[in-house]
Design a protein around this motif. Structure first.
Motif: not given
Length: 331
Positions: A22-26
């Motif tokens: 999730t952090p990478a996609a964000a």
């Protein structure tokens, strides 16, 4: 308790992966948004080169219909009519796959895209490139530094208006390059050249058979010249022999000569032989050249001649008494 842990372990593992992703996609989404905003600002400021590049990168990171539509608008304003025409087409294809709710959120974009695509269509130039007959296998054609698929050669390909650099290169050969200018809506066909390529007869090159004919003709002329010169020398020696042999020196034996006559007779024998051979080679060379010229296939018939008939001109015999020339072949 242990059984319960075993049941929830896979779910926990999946949640861990999701939490890590999730952090990478964000971050990617934030980067795409920042690029889009920057590109939109440049586009509105008339900086289309940097603006379109930023919007294109934003769409690459996070493909969205809105970014694709805006990229088409940017390229249209930039004058890249071929790219804009393609982008609008891509957007409309994506639009047709949307649900009614998704389509409603696109507002007037589909209507604008259709209108712009209809307007841009007649403005898109087309360039057709073709290699010459006989171009070596593996010849590379490039347009603006990028290799052109062989399947596209001879076909009209949409390109941007302006100047395009086209090049060809045969395997191991030098590069041939030309510059082509295209106006909006212009359709142009260009026959390319290939340096170092063995092309068909229309290219104006001299065939191998004709080259052989020239060589044979040159040998024939040289032989005739040699025969003529040595023949004249032989005639000169003959008069010396007549003055220094037989009755000319007071003897009854016509074959008896003094030393001057003997030397002249030996020299005449040598030059006479050389003259005979020279004339023989001259006639043979000129005859072979004539046969090669007369049996040379016409343009457009060379391929058929190679398989349907074979003709070879040759000297069949040569000697002091003359030469015999002829042709051998099969039909």
């Amino acid at each position: 308790m242990t059984r319960c842990l075993r049941r929830i372990a896979p779910l926990a593992l999946a949640l861990c992966h999701l939490a890590a992703a999730t952090p990478a996609a964000a971050q990617e989404s934030a980067a795409a948004e920042a690029l889009f905003d920057r590109g939109l600002a440049d586009m509105e400021a008339g900086k289309y080169e940097t603006g379109c590049a930023s919007i294109a990168e934003s769409h690459r990171i996070e493909p969205k219909p809105g970014a694709l539509f805006t990229l088409a608008i940017c390229e249209s304003r930039w004058g890249r009519v071929a790219s804009a025409f393609t982008r609008f087409g891509d957007y409309l294809a994506l639009y047709e796959q949307m649900t009614p709710d998704q389509k409603s959120r696109q507002g007037e974009r589909a209507k604008v895209a259709r209108k712009e695509r209809d307007r841009l269509g007649p403005l898109v130039p087309e360039l057709s490139l073709s290699l010459p007959p006989g171009a070596p296998a593996g010849t590379v054609v490039k347009r603006d530094g990028r290799a052109v698929d062989g399947a596209l050669l001879g076909k009209g390909v949409p390109v941007e208006p302006g100047e395009h650099v086209v090049s060809t290169q045969a395997p191991g050969g030098p590069v041939w390059e030309t510059r082509i200018q295209l106006a909006e809506g212009e359709k142009k066909r260009v026959a390319l050249q290939v340096n170092g390529a063995s092309t068909a007869a229309p290219s104006g090159g001299i065939s191998g058979r004709r080259t052989a004919a020239f060589v044979a003709g040159g040998v024939g002329v040289a032989g005739l010249v040699l025969g003529g010169v040595t023949g004249a020398l032989t005639l000169g020696k003959k008069s010396v022999v007549e003055e220094h042999c037989g009755s000319a020196i007071g003897v009854s034996d016509e074959t008896a000569c003094d030393q001057t006559g003997i030397d002249a007779a030996e020299s005449a024998s040598t030059t006479g032989l050389v003259s005979t051979i020279g004339f023989g080679l001259g006639l043979a060379g000129l005859g072979a050249a004539a046969v090669l010229f007369l049996t040379e296939p016409k343009q457009g018939e060379e391929a058929a001649a190679a398989t349907s008939r074979r003709i070879r001109a040759r000297v069949l015999a040569a000697g002091p008494d003359g030469v015999v020339i002829g042709a051998r072949g099969a039909w």
